[in-house]
Design a protein around this motif. Structure first.
Motif, PDB file in Angstrom:
ATOM      1  N   LEU A 341      -5.656 -44.996  79.267  1.00 28.62           N
ATOM      2  CA  LEU A 341      -5.317 -43.615  78.950  1.00 28.62           C
ATOM      3  C   LEU A 341      -4.960 -42.839  80.219  1.00 28.62           C
ATOM      4  CD1 LEU A 341      -5.049 -41.560  76.680  1.00 28.62           C
ATOM      5  CD2 LEU A 341      -7.461 -40.980  76.999  1.00 28.62           C
ATOM      6  N   LYS A 342      -5.731 -43.044  81.272  1.00 25.56           N
ATOM      7  CA  LYS A 342      -5.426 -42.359  82.538  1.00 25.56           C
ATOM      8  C   LYS A 342      -4.082 -42.828  83.091  1.00 25.56           C
ATOM      9  CE  LYS A 342      -7.213 -41.250  87.137  1.00 25.56           C
ATOM     10  NZ  LYS A 342      -5.862 -41.360  87.734  1.00 25.56           N
ATOM     11  N   LYS A 345      -1.295 -41.246  81.059  1.00 25.28           N
ATOM     12  CA  LYS A 345      -1.097 -39.835  81.398  1.00 25.28           C
ATOM     13  C   LYS A 345      -0.341 -39.691  82.716  1.00 25.28           C
ATOM     14  CE  LYS A 345      -5.137 -37.876  79.034  1.00 25.28           C
ATOM     15  NZ  LYS A 345      -6.447 -37.202  79.211  1.00 25.28           N
ATOM     16  N   ASP A 346      -0.617 -40.572  83.669  1.00 26.85           N
ATOM     17  CA  ASP A 346      -0.018 -40.473  84.997  1.00 26.85           C
ATOM     18  C   ASP A 346       1.415 -40.997  85.048  1.00 26.85           C
ATOM     19  OD1 ASP A 346      -2.394 -39.432  85.924  1.00 26.85           O
ATOM     20  OD2 ASP A 346      -3.112 -41.321  86.793  1.00 26.85           O
ATOM     21  N   PRO A 350       4.537 -38.678  76.989  1.00 23.62           N
ATOM     22  CA  PRO A 350       3.629 -38.217  75.939  1.00 23.62           C
ATOM     23  C   PRO A 350       4.311 -38.219  74.580  1.00 23.62           C
ATOM     24  CG  PRO A 350       4.421 -36.368  77.219  1.00 23.62           C
ATOM     25  CD  PRO A 350       4.936 -37.600  77.906  1.00 23.62           C
ATOM     26  N   THR A 357      -2.212 -36.750  71.026  1.00 20.41           N
ATOM     27  CA  THR A 357      -1.219 -37.118  72.016  1.00 20.41           C
ATOM     28  C   THR A 357      -1.509 -38.498  72.586  1.00 20.41           C
ATOM     29  OG1 THR A 357      -0.801 -34.815  72.632  1.00 20.41           O
ATOM     30  CG2 THR A 357      -0.144 -36.510  74.219  1.00 20.41           C
ATOM     31  N   TYR A 359       0.429 -41.877  74.891  1.00 25.12           N
ATOM     32  CA  TYR A 359       1.370 -42.034  75.994  1.00 25.12           C
ATOM     33  C   TYR A 359       2.070 -43.380  75.833  1.00 25.12           C
ATOM     34  CZ  TYR A 359      -1.119 -38.012  77.635  1.00 25.12           C
ATOM     35  OH  TYR A 359      -1.672 -36.762  77.709  1.00 25.12           O
TER      36      TYR A 359
END
Length: 396
Positions: A341-342, A345-346, A350, A357, A359
């Motif tokens: 998940l991190k 996001k990076d 999205p 939400t 990714y």
């Protein structure tokens, strides 16, 4: 993806119980000696590091492709078919990181004291290599998609027993949670393979120790072990995938080539469709990939495609060209942060649906690239080729 029950015809009956745990086998030869944390200690919060690879250095999945490899005679035609109607929707399928951690297939590492469950393979008369075996599984483990996933979903679950060196692959794990310790865990299909030591990656059904170094088991339609070619979050974060990829294409030509032992769903028109087990390579140099005007995370995948290649390991991708990855719920099941998940996001795009939400990693996409007008994947795929099976077997 192709249900694991398609492998049933190739398996023999194996019943009984596991012997008392022995001292943990040595780490695979593919793993650097300085790689920490060490094999045998993996578990919640102590995940396998980026430098760890399952199977031995001699596994086809861990062997770099040599210079000037021999091509399959119909290489160009197969590439054209794969990038045509077989993968018509998108060239590379959506790799997804979502808050529920359901974007891939989970792997769990059993430790001393974990509860033990008897596996009951309920399809095809239980004619599977792990039917009746006792398997240690962390009590918090959940299958692909979580325990709330539909019963008809894949619900994959891979468990690595570090005390014995066996890796267990299960398909359609049933129920709404693990039974009480010592209980029976029902699955539709499953098998096991060695992950370290002699015959690493081959089935436990009396077959010989081929291919050298392992990577063959019961996790996919090709009879690849579940961990063979599966991308881990730790590798992406470190910026290097040091092994071949396991890819899923919608259908095959009804045949299999080394190192595959099984077939998946055949194409309605088999002409120039790829055989199961085919090794595809991106024919680009490291310098050419580094010079591409695209996001760095995309280059991590491309370098692996060029250096190690991609083995066609399963079918049923709904016209996508997909890459097998691990899932976030193998971390969140223990109350740990989800690195997928991190990372999503990076790095990824999205996508919001129903107020949630996620990714999405669109390898073919242009959003976020320095030159979003450039159809860079057209350049990349013009260098895709299919290698002769003798390259994987190291006989040419």
């Amino acid at each position: 993806m192709t249900p694991l029950y398609r492998l049933a015809a190739a398996l023999l009956v194996a019943t009984g119980t596991l012997a008392a745990p022995a001292p943990a086998p040595a780490a695979p030869a593919a793993t650097p000696a300085a790689c920490t944390p060490a094999w045998g200690s993996y578990g919640p919060g102590n995940w396998p590091p980026a430098c760890w690879r399952p199977f031995e250095a001699t596994s086809p999945f861990n062997t770099p492709i040599p210079a000037n490899p021999r091509l399959m005679a119909q290489s160009s035609a197969i590439v054209g078919r794969v990038l045509g109607d077989i993968s018509a929707r998108d060239y590379v399928g959506h790799l997804t990181a979502d808050p529920a951690g359901h974007g891939g297939e989970p792997t769990y590492y059993a430790q001393p004291g974990d509860p033990v469950f008897r596996v009951d393979c309920v399809e095809y008369g239980g004619n599977f290599t792990i039917d009746g075996l006792l398997v240690p599984i962390p009590a918090q483990a959940a299958p692909e998609g979580g325990w709330s996933a539909p019963a008809t979903a894949d619900r994959h679950l891979t468990v690595v027993d570090q005390a014995t060196g066996w890796s267990y692959d299960m398909w359609q794990v049933r129920g709404t949670g693990l039974p009480a310790p010592g209980g029976t865990l029902q699955i539709s299909f499953g098998g096991r393979s060695r992950i370290v030591g002699d015959c690493a990656g081959v089935p436990a059904d009396g077959t010989n120790c081929e291919p050298p170094g392992g990577g063959v088991g019961h996790g996919t339609a090709a009879h690849f072990a579940g961990l063979a070619g599966r991308v881990r979050a730790e590798e992406l974060v470190a910026g290097r995938i040091d092994h071949a990829l396991n890819i899923v294409i919608d259908c095959d030509n009804g045949t299999a080539v080394y190192p595959a032992r099984g077939k998946g769903r055949p194409c309605a028109n088999p002409l120039n469709a790829p055989p199961m087990g085919a090794l595809l390579q991106l024919d680009m140099t490291r310098a050419e990939i580094d010079a591409l005007p695209v996001q760095e995370w995309k280059k991590v995948f491309l370098r692996a495609m060029a250096e190690y290649g991609m083995y066609f390991g399963d079918t049923g991708s709904r016209n996508l060209f997909s890459i097998e990855i691990e899932s976030g719920n193998q971390y969140t099941a223990f109350g740990q942060a989800d690195p997928w998940l991190k990372y999503g996001k990076d790095n990824w795009e999205p996508y919001t649906e129903g107020g949630v939400t996620s990714y999405v990693a669109k390898l073919y996409g242009r959003t976020g690239d320095p030159n979003p007008q450039l159809d860079w994947m057209a350049v990349v795929w013009s260098n895709l080729r299919v290698l002769d099976p003798c390259v994987a077997a190291r006989t040419c």
